[in-house]
Enzyme design. Structure first.
Site, PDB file in Angstrom:
ATOM      1  N   HIS A 143      -7.474  39.517  40.858  1.00  0.00           N
ATOM      2  CA  HIS A 143      -6.214  39.394  40.112  1.00  0.00           C
ATOM      3  C   HIS A 143      -6.541  39.251  38.624  1.00  0.00           C
ATOM      4  CE1 HIS A 143      -1.824  37.999  40.502  1.00  0.00           C
ATOM      5  NE2 HIS A 143      -2.029  38.288  39.216  1.00  0.00           N
ATOM      6  N   LEU A 144      -6.148  40.231  37.865  1.00  0.00           N
ATOM      7  CA  LEU A 144      -6.383  40.266  36.430  1.00  0.00           C
ATOM      8  C   LEU A 144      -5.872  38.990  35.751  1.00  0.00           C
ATOM      9  CD1 LEU A 144      -7.063  42.158  33.918  1.00  0.00           C
ATOM     10  CD2 LEU A 144      -4.603  42.560  33.868  1.00  0.00           C
ATOM     11  N   HIS A 145      -6.624  38.489  34.797  1.00  0.00           N
ATOM     12  CA  HIS A 145      -6.190  37.350  33.980  1.00  0.00           C
ATOM     13  C   HIS A 145      -6.957  37.372  32.671  1.00  0.00           C
ATOM     14  CE1 HIS A 145      -9.493  36.040  36.611  1.00  0.00           C
ATOM     15  NE2 HIS A 145      -9.839  35.171  35.663  1.00  0.00           N
ATOM     16  N   GLN A 146      -6.241  37.087  31.589  1.00  0.00           N
ATOM     17  CA  GLN A 146      -6.858  37.067  30.266  1.00  0.00           C
ATOM     18  C   GLN A 146      -7.002  35.629  29.795  1.00  0.00           C
ATOM     19  OE1 GLN A 146      -6.774  39.964  27.039  1.00  0.00           O
ATOM     20  NE2 GLN A 146      -5.090  38.738  26.230  1.00  0.00           N
TER      21      GLN A 146
END
Length: 186
Positions: A143-146
């Site tokens: 799951h993408l996260h910045q």
């Protein structure tokens, strides 16, 4: 009895006895080390914490702000006080999988995070980025996260360098309240 290492001959110190900060305990890090809350598979239904967090209250989920496509949340295992992440609601792994509105809101929330962190904590600078894939260091690659990590002059002290320990001066719930109150438009 606890055994501690000192430069003096070996000594035994009882529980609760002062040891002049010769040892710092961070038992909450064990959950991270053991991989607690990591997804068991590639899908949104496979235990992804970033998919579960939006179902919680802002306080329980450490959510700072919610948009239409993304939300901002404190990192449960922060590098510095105020370390937060901007996360799309949609379960996607790769930055190139975001559509135009998701990409735009992720950028806007990153800017808002910087404004809020400057107002709430006087951050001097930031490390901003995302690790794409496990081999690139992503702890939860599915799951993408910045990451938005506030920085201050002189904040890299001996603890992370020598002791491999981060010292955070505030509880996460208190940090969440402070940054959420400073969020633009809050």
């Amino acid at each position: 009895m606890l055994h501690i290492m000192t430069s003096e001959p070996e000594q035994q110190i009882g529980v609760g006895t002062q040891d002049a900060f010769q040892r710092l305990w961070t038992p909450h890090r064990m959950a991270y080390i053991q991989g607690e809350n990591k997804p068991t598979g590639p899908g949104a239904g496979d235990g992804c914490p970033f998919c579960a967090i939006p179902g919680k209250s802002d306080e329980d989920g450490l959510i700072l702000a919610r948009g239409r496509y993304v939300y901002a949340v404190l990192n449960l295992y922060p590098y510095t006080g105020g370390h937060l992440m901007v996360v799309p609601f949609r379960h996607v792994a790769d930055y190139t999988d975001l559509d135009g509105p998701e990409t735009a809101e992720l950028a806007e929330y990153t800017k808002a995070a910087m404004v809020a962190l400057r107002a709430a904590s006087g951050a001097h600078g930031f490390n901003i980025g995302m690790n794409q894939g496990t081999v690139a260091g992503a702890g939860i690659a599915a799951h993408l996260h910045q990451h938005v990590v506030p920085r201050w002059g002189g904040d890299t002290n001996f603890m992370p360098v020598v002791g491999h320990t981060k010292v955070l001066p505030q509880l996460l719930a208190d940090t969440r309240r402070m940054i959420a109150a400073a969020w633009p438009g809050a």
